[in-house]
Scaffold this active site. Sequence first.
Site, PDB file in Angstrom:
ATOM      1  N   MET A   1      -4.143  -1.792  -7.033  1.00  0.00           N
ATOM      2  CA  MET A   1      -3.387  -2.912  -6.516  1.00  0.00           C
ATOM      3  C   MET A   1      -3.690  -4.160  -7.328  1.00  0.00           C
ATOM      4  O   MET A   1      -4.614  -4.890  -7.000  1.00  0.00           O
ATOM      5  CB  MET A   1      -3.722  -3.169  -5.061  1.00  0.00           C
ATOM      6  CG  MET A   1      -3.116  -2.198  -4.101  1.00  0.00           C
ATOM      7  SD  MET A   1      -3.212  -2.721  -2.380  1.00  0.00           S
ATOM      8  CE  MET A   1      -4.897  -3.201  -2.191  1.00  0.00           C
ATOM      9  N   PRO A   2      -2.929  -4.432  -8.355  1.00  0.00           N
ATOM     10  CA  PRO A   2      -3.140  -5.665  -9.108  1.00  0.00           C
ATOM     11  C   PRO A   2      -2.816  -6.889  -8.253  1.00  0.00           C
ATOM     12  O   PRO A   2      -1.894  -6.871  -7.428  1.00  0.00           O
ATOM     13  CB  PRO A   2      -2.162  -5.561 -10.269  1.00  0.00           C
ATOM     14  CG  PRO A   2      -1.816  -4.126 -10.363  1.00  0.00           C
ATOM     15  CD  PRO A   2      -1.925  -3.578  -8.984  1.00  0.00           C
TER      16      PRO A   2
END
Length: 69
Positions: free
Chosen positions: A1-2
């Site tokens: 999850m950037p």
Amino acid sequence: MPYVNIKITREGATPEQKARLIKGVSDLLYDVLGKDPALTFVVIDEVALEDWGVGGLPVEEHRRRRAGG
């Protein structure tokens, strides 16, 4: 999850420009790192000019000096 945090000065970026930033960053993370855009979080923080400094100066003064004024 950037998670990407973009900080810009509060000088009138339009909702359309912000949407382009969000899409562009999400697309870049997908293209370069293969990160799923559906799991990419992009936050845009707008900062007042008096709260932003460059080169040891408030940004407005920095701009005046660069412009020769």
